[in-house]
Design a protein around this motif. Structure first.
Motif, PDB file in Angstrom:
ATOM      1  N   MET A 143       0.836  -1.191   0.000  1.00 30.12           N
ATOM      2  CA  MET A 143       0.000   0.000   0.000  1.00 30.12           C
ATOM      3  C   MET A 143       0.872   1.242   0.000  1.00 30.12           C
ATOM      4  O   MET A 143       2.032   1.202   0.370  1.00 30.12           O
ATOM      5  CB  MET A 143      -0.893   0.028   1.234  1.00 30.12           C
ATOM      6  N   THR A 144       0.256   2.328  -0.341  1.00 29.61           N
ATOM      7  CA  THR A 144       0.931   3.615  -0.336  1.00 29.61           C
ATOM      8  C   THR A 144       0.094   4.591   0.478  1.00 29.61           C
ATOM      9  O   THR A 144      -1.130   4.629   0.348  1.00 29.61           O
ATOM     10  CB  THR A 144       1.067   4.151  -1.775  1.00 29.61           C
ATOM     11  N   TRP A 145       0.752   5.356   1.316  1.00 28.54           N
ATOM     12  CA  TRP A 145       0.057   6.328   2.147  1.00 28.54           C
ATOM     13  C   TRP A 145      -0.617   7.388   1.292  1.00 28.54           C
ATOM     14  O   TRP A 145      -0.095   7.804   0.263  1.00 28.54           O
ATOM     15  CB  TRP A 145       1.044   6.996   3.099  1.00 28.54           C
ATOM     16  N   SER A 146      -1.790   7.821   1.745  1.00 26.26           N
ATOM     17  CA  SER A 146      -2.542   8.871   1.061  1.00 26.26           C
ATOM     18  C   SER A 146      -3.442   9.573   2.072  1.00 26.26           C
ATOM     19  O   SER A 146      -3.467   9.223   3.239  1.00 26.26           O
ATOM     20  CB  SER A 146      -3.380   8.277  -0.070  1.00 26.26           C
ATOM     21  N   TRP A 147      -4.177  10.558   1.602  1.00 25.19           N
ATOM     22  CA  TRP A 147      -5.155  11.227   2.459  1.00 25.19           C
ATOM     23  C   TRP A 147      -6.441  11.385   1.668  1.00 25.19           C
ATOM     24  O   TRP A 147      -6.439  11.380   0.446  1.00 25.19           O
ATOM     25  CB  TRP A 147      -4.636  12.561   2.981  1.00 25.19           C
ATOM     26  N   GLU A 148      -7.547  11.499   2.411  1.00 27.95           N
ATOM     27  CA  GLU A 148      -8.847  11.723   1.778  1.00 27.95           C
ATOM     28  C   GLU A 148      -9.791  12.402   2.753  1.00 27.95           C
ATOM     29  O   GLU A 148      -9.546  12.448   3.950  1.00 27.95           O
ATOM     30  CB  GLU A 148      -9.441  10.417   1.277  1.00 27.95           C
TER      31      GLU A 148
END
Length: 86
Positions: free
Chosen positions: A1-6
């Motif tokens: 997985m890759t870190w992200s924001w939402e």
């Protein structure tokens, strides 16, 4: 997985009525939060703890409410309070 924001529940709900320059500052800070979480939780998917509590951050005279979900490698922005209008 890759870190992200939402945004949660969705961008339209959270950002409604916020000025564009404030939203630009929020996006920059959210990107910074993602980089910080990525450094703190090197492998978030294997995290066993309960996660972090809700946190508040001053952004361009307004307020950003967020929390980090390490197992999902996600920073969730759940409320914005834009700066007061003159």
């Amino acid at each position: 997985m890759t870190w992200s924001w939402e945004y949660l529940p969705n961008e339209q709900h959270v950002t409604a009525g916020s000025p564009a320059d404030f939203l630009t500052a929020v996006a920059r800070r959210a990107d910074e939060l993602v980089r910080a979480a990525e450094a703190l939780y090197l492998d978030g998917t294997s995290y066993q703890g309960s996660g972090e509590p809700m946190r508040y951050l001053d952004v361009a005279g307004g307020l950003l409410t967020y929390y980090v979900v390490p197992r999902l490698e996600l920073v969730v922005v759940c409320q914005l309070t834009p700066p007061p209008t003159p």
